[in-house]
Design a protein around this motif. Structure first.
Motif, PDB file in Angstrom:
ATOM      1  N   UNK A  13       0.846  -1.228   0.222  1.00  0.00           N
ATOM      2  CA  UNK A  13      -0.117   0.099  -0.066  1.00  0.00           C
ATOM      3  C   UNK A  13       0.927   1.310  -0.161  1.00  0.00           C
ATOM      4  N   UNK A  14       2.113   1.042  -0.382  1.00  0.00           N
ATOM      5  CA  UNK A  14       3.080   2.273  -0.322  1.00  0.00           C
ATOM      6  C   UNK A  14       2.852   2.894  -1.635  1.00  0.00           C
ATOM      7  N   UNK A  15       2.209   3.897  -1.856  1.00  0.00           N
ATOM      8  CA  UNK A  15       1.798   4.721  -3.168  1.00  0.00           C
ATOM      9  C   UNK A  15       2.495   5.766  -2.945  1.00  0.00           C
ATOM     10  N   UNK A  16       2.745   6.296  -4.375  1.00  0.00           N
ATOM     11  CA  UNK A  16       3.098   7.917  -4.557  1.00  0.00           C
ATOM     12  C   UNK A  16       2.331   8.408  -5.696  1.00  0.00           C
ATOM     13  N   UNK A  17       1.794   9.609  -5.111  1.00  0.00           N
ATOM     14  CA  UNK A  17       1.074  10.407  -5.975  1.00  0.00           C
ATOM     15  C   UNK A  17       1.799  11.318  -7.005  1.00  0.00           C
ATOM     16  N   UNK A  18       1.175  11.642  -8.444  1.00  0.00           N
ATOM     17  CA  UNK A  18       1.562  12.480  -9.352  1.00  0.00           C
ATOM     18  C   UNK A  18       0.714  13.356  -9.842  1.00  0.00           C
ATOM     19  N   UNK A  19       1.112  14.507 -10.028  1.00  0.00           N
ATOM     20  CA  UNK A  19       0.038  15.263 -10.712  1.00  0.00           C
ATOM     21  C   UNK A  19      -0.203  14.931 -12.069  1.00  0.00           C
ATOM     22  N   UNK A  20      -1.653  14.968 -12.304  1.00  0.00           N
ATOM     23  CA  UNK A  20      -2.238  14.371 -13.841  1.00  0.00           C
ATOM     24  C   UNK A  20      -3.298  15.262 -14.427  1.00  0.00           C
ATOM     25  N   UNK A  21      -2.761  16.170 -15.379  1.00  0.00           N
ATOM     26  CA  UNK A  21      -3.870  16.973 -15.806  1.00  0.00           C
ATOM     27  C   UNK A  21      -4.959  17.623 -14.880  1.00  0.00           C
ATOM     28  N   UNK A  22      -4.462  18.256 -13.763  1.00  0.00           N
ATOM     29  CA  UNK A  22      -5.427  18.995 -12.890  1.00  0.00           C
ATOM     30  C   UNK A  22      -5.729  17.972 -11.605  1.00  0.00           C
ATOM     31  N   UNK A  61       0.940   5.437  -8.130  1.00  0.00           N
ATOM     32  CA  UNK A  61       1.511   4.391  -8.303  1.00  0.00           C
ATOM     33  C   UNK A  61       2.483   3.546  -7.081  1.00  0.00           C
ATOM     34  N   UNK A  62       2.257   2.417  -7.400  1.00  0.00           N
ATOM     35  CA  UNK A  62       3.062   1.415  -6.299  1.00  0.00           C
ATOM     36  C   UNK A  62       4.330   1.766  -6.183  1.00  0.00           C
ATOM     37  N   UNK A  63       5.133   2.199  -5.118  1.00  0.00           N
ATOM     38  CA  UNK A  63       6.403   2.510  -5.067  1.00  0.00           C
ATOM     39  C   UNK A  63       7.436   1.264  -5.460  1.00  0.00           C
ATOM     40  N   UNK A  95       0.470   3.279   9.871  1.00  0.00           N
ATOM     41  CA  UNK A  95       0.602   4.606   9.452  1.00  0.00           C
ATOM     42  C   UNK A  95       0.354   4.908   7.975  1.00  0.00           C
ATOM     43  N   UNK A  96       0.746   3.840   6.948  1.00  0.00           N
ATOM     44  CA  UNK A  96       0.603   3.950   5.786  1.00  0.00           C
ATOM     45  C   UNK A  96      -0.942   3.905   5.353  1.00  0.00           C
ATOM     46  N   UNK A  97      -1.682   3.387   6.111  1.00  0.00           N
ATOM     47  CA  UNK A  97      -3.354   3.645   5.912  1.00  0.00           C
ATOM     48  C   UNK A  97      -3.799   5.003   5.953  1.00  0.00           C
ATOM     49  N   UNK A  98      -3.099   5.881   6.565  1.00  0.00           N
ATOM     50  CA  UNK A  98      -3.456   7.300   6.455  1.00  0.00           C
ATOM     51  C   UNK A  98      -3.127   8.099   5.219  1.00  0.00           C
ATOM     52  N   UNK A  99      -4.262   8.447   4.250  1.00  0.00           N
ATOM     53  CA  UNK A  99      -3.910   9.026   3.026  1.00  0.00           C
ATOM     54  C   UNK A  99      -3.198   8.034   2.170  1.00  0.00           C
ATOM     55  N   UNK A 100      -3.755   7.047   1.692  1.00  0.00           N
ATOM     56  CA  UNK A 100      -2.808   5.994   1.038  1.00  0.00           C
ATOM     57  C   UNK A 100      -2.396   6.644  -0.221  1.00  0.00           C
ATOM     58  N   UNK A 101      -3.019   7.530  -0.957  1.00  0.00           N
ATOM     59  CA  UNK A 101      -2.911   8.117  -2.281  1.00  0.00           C
ATOM     60  C   UNK A 101      -1.922   9.074  -2.220  1.00  0.00           C
ATOM     61  N   UNK A 102      -1.920   9.938  -1.440  1.00  0.00           N
ATOM     62  CA  UNK A 102      -1.026  11.188  -1.310  1.00  0.00           C
ATOM     63  C   UNK A 102      -0.236  11.249  -0.055  1.00  0.00           C
ATOM     64  N   UNK A 103      -0.495  10.314   0.817  1.00  0.00           N
ATOM     65  CA  UNK A 103       0.214  10.377   2.069  1.00  0.00           C
ATOM     66  C   UNK A 103       1.804  10.491   1.979  1.00  0.00           C
ATOM     67  N   UNK A 104       2.570   9.834   1.042  1.00  0.00           N
ATOM     68  CA  UNK A 104       4.006   9.900   0.893  1.00  0.00           C
ATOM     69  C   UNK A 104       4.422  11.210   0.705  1.00  0.00           C
TER      70      UNK A 104
END
Length: 220
Positions: free
Chosen positions: A5-14, A19-21, A110-119
């Protein structure tokens, strides 16, 4: 386990896409990515076994052997579970369960907190700092360890951990300030206003490395 569940968010057209780290080809969206859906299914199975059942089993064992430990008439079962209670006072026999849950939370839950953008955010660092401070206060209040050396190591390691989390917050804040164009803005950076110009993101990173190295020396 928590790499699932370790993911990293990237900006994508607004918007943003995560994606999985460990494998950036896998999108952290079970509705769109079948591979991630399978990974999540396996994650919850292992989560139940390791994160839920293991601490629960420790708690049940300690509850069962507690009378014999208190009366100092050690049974064979209590002897086989000695690694769970021998370092603590008899009144604090459950301390190992508390410490295990703390470690599980700081390293995994703690990784369950804001899984999409938490990193990319500071919320996890702030919560980790609060949990560590609360644990340190409880440690100071109850003195669960029999040996003074064990208590000192626990205190110092947790104190250094709090320092690392605090420096991580500074590092994240200063990093965001570094990416902001203050030349074309009237805003004053957080680092300049509250921390000072000397302590920037580089020095905060260096301090984190030094504190981590100090923790390794303490553990060894």
């Amino acid at each position: 386990i928590f790499d699932a569940i370790k993911c990293r968010a990237f900006d994508d057209f607004g918007g943003s896409v995560s994606y999985l780290l460990v494998n950036m080809k896998i999108k952290c969206d079970r509705t769109e990515d079948g591979a991630y859906r399978n990974i999540l299914a396996l994650f919850w199975v292992l989560f139940t076994v390791w994160i839920v059942l293991i601490p629960s089993s420790f708690f049940a064992l300690l509850t069962y052997i507690h009378p014999s430990v208190q009366s100092k008439s050690i049974t064979s079962l209590a002897e086989s579970c000695r690694f769970l209670w021998q370092d603590y006072d008899s009144s604090m026999i459950y301390w190992d369960v508390i410490d295990t849950l703390r470690k599980i939370f700081l390293t995994g839950l703690i990784m369950l907190i804001d899984k999409q953008k938490g990193s990319n955010k500071m919320l996890r660092l702030i919560i980790a700092s609060i949990v560590s401070v609360l644990y340190l206060c409880i440690l100071l209040a109850f003195h669960p360890y029999k040996r003074r050396d064990d208590y000192n190591i626990a205190f110092l390691s947790n104190f250094l951990l709090i320092c690392c989390f605090s420096l991580g917050i500074i590092l994240k804040t200063c990093e965001e300030d570094d990416n902001f164009d203050y030349d074309n803005s009237k805003r004053i950076s957080f680092c300049s206003r509250f921390i000072g110009d000397y302590f920037d993101s580089y020095r905060a990173s260096l301090m984190v490395v030094l504190l981590t190295f100090s923790m390794l020396i303490l553990i060894i």
